[in-house]
Design an enzyme around this catalytic site. Structure first.
Site, PDB file in Angstrom:
ATOM      1  N   ASP A 268       0.875  -1.174   0.000  1.00  0.00           N
ATOM      2  CA  ASP A 268       0.000   0.000   0.000  1.00  0.00           C
ATOM      3  C   ASP A 268       0.916   1.229   0.000  1.00  0.00           C
ATOM      4  O   ASP A 268       2.122   1.121   0.217  1.00  0.00           O
ATOM      5  CB  ASP A 268      -0.937   0.000   1.212  1.00  0.00           C
ATOM      6  CG  ASP A 268      -2.151   0.898   0.975  1.00  0.00           C
ATOM      7  OD1 ASP A 268      -2.082   1.770   0.086  1.00  0.00           O
ATOM      8  OD2 ASP A 268      -3.156   0.750   1.693  1.00  0.00           O
TER       9      ASP A 268
HETATM   10  C1  BGC Z   1      -5.066   3.357   0.097  1.00  0.00           C
HETATM   11  C2  BGC Z   1      -5.149   2.401  -1.073  1.00  0.00           C
HETATM   12  C3  BGC Z   1      -4.957   3.138  -2.357  1.00  0.00           C
HETATM   13  C4  BGC Z   1      -3.637   3.848  -2.320  1.00  0.00           C
HETATM   14  C5  BGC Z   1      -3.312   4.599  -3.591  1.00  0.00           C
HETATM   15  C6  BGC Z   1      -3.830   4.220   0.030  1.00  0.00           C
HETATM   16  O1  BGC Z   1      -3.892   5.239   0.950  1.00  0.00           O
HETATM   17  O2  BGC Z   1      -5.077   2.634   1.298  1.00  0.00           O
HETATM   18  O3  BGC Z   1      -6.388   1.746  -1.055  1.00  0.00           O
HETATM   19  O4  BGC Z   1      -5.036   2.252  -3.435  1.00  0.00           O
HETATM   20  O5  BGC Z   1      -3.654   4.781  -1.248  1.00  0.00           O
HETATM   21  O6  BGC Z   1      -4.022   5.773  -3.685  1.00  0.00           O
END
Ligand code: BGC
Length: 760
Positions: A268
């Protein structure tokens, strides 16, 4: 640049192409010459490949998208573009020096989709999103979210599918298959046990291996095996002491060795603490990539702490993704996805995902119902989806409830509407004296409810045929709701009471619409309503979708994907959840940009959360321990009735199969969901009373019409995980296969014997 990018701009990795070597002729041709390309890379280039291009990466090309892989021009390696989902392709709708608008479709939330129990619709939604990814020049949609809904207050519950891993896993698999049929890639996330947002980058989920395997991992296992998503995103959190991207057990042993996963594992955004440990664990790519990670990996290779073979293995996976991508294989960027068709699909999903919880006959509205009065803030400020990095995509189609009802031919009382407009304006001025903030992660405070006085209520009750009250709850990434938000506010209670009294006194009916991210307290007030329709959050077509059900154009066939408990606190998981902790917004902590310090005195439910309930999540608890609920998992009414007859049941080798004849025994056409739960014989392991193992949905059946559904599952799906032997065990004895219309209503049962215990 989106706000998220601004937040982390300081952390951006300045990605420069490094050393050019003598082997400049080598170019990536496809999976066949990946090893040749790896041999031609410098160590520095390899390290770049396992990191993204930093938050600033794709901004210039696709503003508002989340990231990309690292391009190396001299080796013919293009950047592969990653954009957020799961309900909408996240991309700025406006670009600098460009008069065109880049609209994307806002589909219903995953929980709404799940409430349809219709895999065809999940596939359609995935396909629509994939077409937008493809046509706008992107490659991977960072979706769907696939964590179990362990608690109704979980900030991302609307992004997930269900409290049950079979429903969640199967719906997600269909979504991924639809998405990937377009040539775009999916990314199931956030692997695993990412069940709370409070301290999401530092919380340790302490969960038994049995619960992990039977519940939290199960939905991912189903999606991996049935759809082979190209990518998977590990979570921000810690599971049993190890950050998920640093867990060899999760990223390699379970995912690849046991399930045969064949794609890229990525972190993530800024997740994990130790990039070198992540490389060793099999988390192939760190997104969006930070300079400190670059330095750490490079140093570890140079000093021998990380073998170059491991680095190569991770690079190989990233290059395989590149080879699969639309960008690598060439496609026309049309910038013209069929938004009209996608809007039509969103409307159908929103209607089919609406769950009729209660109805004394007021629904569908009789032809004589023409004039309706709307009450409740959410009636005028309907919530189409959850919070997150919103505000970048303005859909040209968003249909409010008022518009939806007018489109359906109803007159919406203008006097009541005016009173609400004035109230909402005044409340907005009160709550935001300096204007609404341009961006927020935490759902913004909503206006207090308006409780109209007896006189105007009586006047409206005299003039209208029916009252509609909407109750709304919004949630979003990075914070959880609090238990008080499970309950109604004083204002909401008074409003329901006052509106019901006035309309009932005039001999008129009251319909309550629930516009929710997840479950809400309903037991204490539902008796005052004549009908309750839970529409969840239906995306841009929400007003039309709700009207379709109210008018009878759509016969409701949605079933609850989560239990509606009587009280918050009834489920054992409730006490081990940060339900009374006010959200704190520390952006650098939220996005993993700050090293988490070991805390001397870790706080329960913040720094660690003990999953004491083990396997007893949702209906598995309520059903087994006979605890009353307001509306059970799997429940949902229809405007017609159905009869069930088991035609056959059999175990043939590894496959269990049951054929059931579903007959529409009522007066209007409708679809029905058959839920197959299994009760196991007493064995070595304690089990829930019954567990969902499979489900099916009929086509639209005319009155009197029947359909035979064939429902199948694997015999070992009925096994349980024994932590002592580290094996799945299927006890011998008599199994009951229940055909159910909800987790609380068995319609017919077949029995099957397993003669010999089996293990796996
Ligand atoms: C989120 C993800 C997301 C990623 C990219 C993160 O803060 O938890 O779900 O895909 O950001 O934006």
């Amino acid at each position: 640049m989106t706000e998220k990018k601004m937040i982390v701009a300081g952390m951006a990795l300045v990605a420069g192409l490094s050393a050019f070597t003598a082997s400049a002729q080598v170019r990536l041709k496809g999976e066949g010459n990946i090893d040749e390309v790896i041999s031609a890379m410098t160590v520095e280039e390899k390290v770049h490949m396992v990191l993204g291009t930093g938050m600033a990466g794709p901004d210039a090309t696709f503003p508002g998208t989340a990231g990309s892989t690292y391009p190396i021009e001299r080796l013919g390696i293009p950047a592969v573009y990653l954009a957020d989902g799961p309900h909408q392709l996240w991309m700025n709708s406006r670009r600098e020096f460009d008069s065109k608008t880049y609209y994307t479709t806002e589909y219903p939330t995953s929980l709404t989709l799940s409430a349809t129990w219709n895999r065809e619709l999940a596939s359609k939604m995935g396909k629509g999103l994939g077409e937008e990814v493809r046509d706008y020049g992107l490659d991977v949609l960072l979706a769907p979210g696939l964590n179990l809904v362990r608690n109704p207050l979980g900030g991302r519950a609307h992004e997930y599918f269900s409290e049950d891993p079979v429903l969640g896993g199967k719906m997600a698999a269909a979504y991924v298959n639809g998405l990937q049929s377009t040539g775009a890639g999916a990314c199931i996330k956030h692997f695993v046990a990412n069940n709370q947002e409070t301290n999401r980058t530092g919380n340790d989920a302490q969960v038994s291996e049995r619960a992990l395997r039977e519940l939290y991992l199960k939905s991912f296992e189903i999606a991996v095996k049935e759809a082979q998503p190209w990518t998977l995103m590990t979570s921000y959190g810690i599971v049993n002491g190890t950050y998920t991207p640093e867990s060899h057990f999760l990223c390699t042993e379970v995912l690849r060795d046991e399930w045969g996963y064949d794609g890229v594992v990525m972190s993530d955004w800024n997740a994990g603490k130790d990039a070198v440990a992540s490389m060793k664990a099999g988390n192939n790519m760190m997104q969006p990539g930070q300079e400190r990670q670059y330095k750490a990996i490079l140093a570890a290779v140079k000093n021998g702490e990380l073998s170059e073979d491991i680095l190569d293995a991770n690079v190989r996976e990233v290059l395989r993704l590149v080879c699969r991508s639309l960008t690598f294989n060439g496609r026309e960027i049309t910038n013209a996805p069929d938004l009209k068709a996608h809007a039509a699909d969103a409307r159908v999903i929103g209607g089919e995902g609406a769950v009729l919880l209660q109805n004394d006959g007021v629904l569908p509205f009789a032809p004589s119902v023409k004039n309706v009065a709307l009450y409740g803030i959410a009636s005028y400020d309907i919530i189409s989806g959850g919070m997150g990095f919103g505000g970048v995509n303005i859909s040209p189609f968003t249909v409010s409830l008022v518009e939806g009802l007018r489109n359906g031919g109803y007159n919406v009382d203008k006097t009541v509407q005016k009173a609400y407009s004035a109230h909402i304006q005044a409340e907005t001025r009160r709550i935001f004296p300096h204007g609404k903030p341009p961006f927020s992660l935490v759902p913004l405070q909503r206006p207090d409810e308006l409780v109209l006085a007896a006189e105007p209520l009586a006047a409206a009750a005299g003039q209208n045929d029916v009252a509609i009250i909407t109750l709304g709850r919004k949630m979003g990434e990075a914070s959880d709701l609090m238990s008080r938000q499970f309950n109604l506010t004083e204002g909401e209670r008074k409003m329901i009471e006052a509106v019901s009294e006035a309309y009932h006194a005039a001999g008129k009916k009251v319909v309550v619409i629930l516009n929710l991210s997840c479950a809400l307290e309903t037991a204490s007030w539902k008796g005052q309503a004549d009908a309750v329709l839970c529409a969840f959050q239906g995306g841009e077509q929400i007003g039309n979708s709700i009207t379709d059900v109210l008018s009878g154009k759509v016969n409701p066939s949605g079933k609850l994907p989560v239990t509606f408990a009587v009280n918050y606190g009834d489920a054992p998981a409730d006490k081990n959840f940060p339900h009374d902790i006010e959200p704190v917004m520390d952006f650098s902590a939220l996005f993993g940009m700050k090293e988490n310090q070991e805390k001397k005195d870790p706080v329960r439910n913040v720094d660690y959360t003990v999953y004491e309930e083990s396997i007893y999540v949702g209906y598995r608890y309520f059903d087994t321990f006979g605890k009353e609920v307001s509306f059970p998992f799997g429940f949902g009414l229809s405007y017609t009735t159905f009869g069930y007859e088991i035609i056959s049941s059999a175990i043939d080798g590894d496959r269990c199969e049951l054929k059931v004849k579903v007959t529409n025994t009522g007066k209007v056409a409708g679809k029905d969901v058959v839920q197959l739960y299994v009760s196991a014989p007493k064995g070595k392991l304690e089990k829930p009373t019954k567990e969902l193992k499979a489900f099916g949905k009929t086509a639209l059946l005319a009155p009197g019409e029947s359909e035979v559904l064939t429902i199948g599952w694997n015999v070992m799906d009925m096994a349980s995980f024994n932590e002592k032997t580290s094996a799945w065990e299927l006890a011998k004895g008599t199994y009951q296969w229940h055909v159910c219309s909800s987790s609380a209503k068995v319609e017919a049962t077949a029995t099957q014997k397993i003669a010999k215990e089996r293990t796996m």
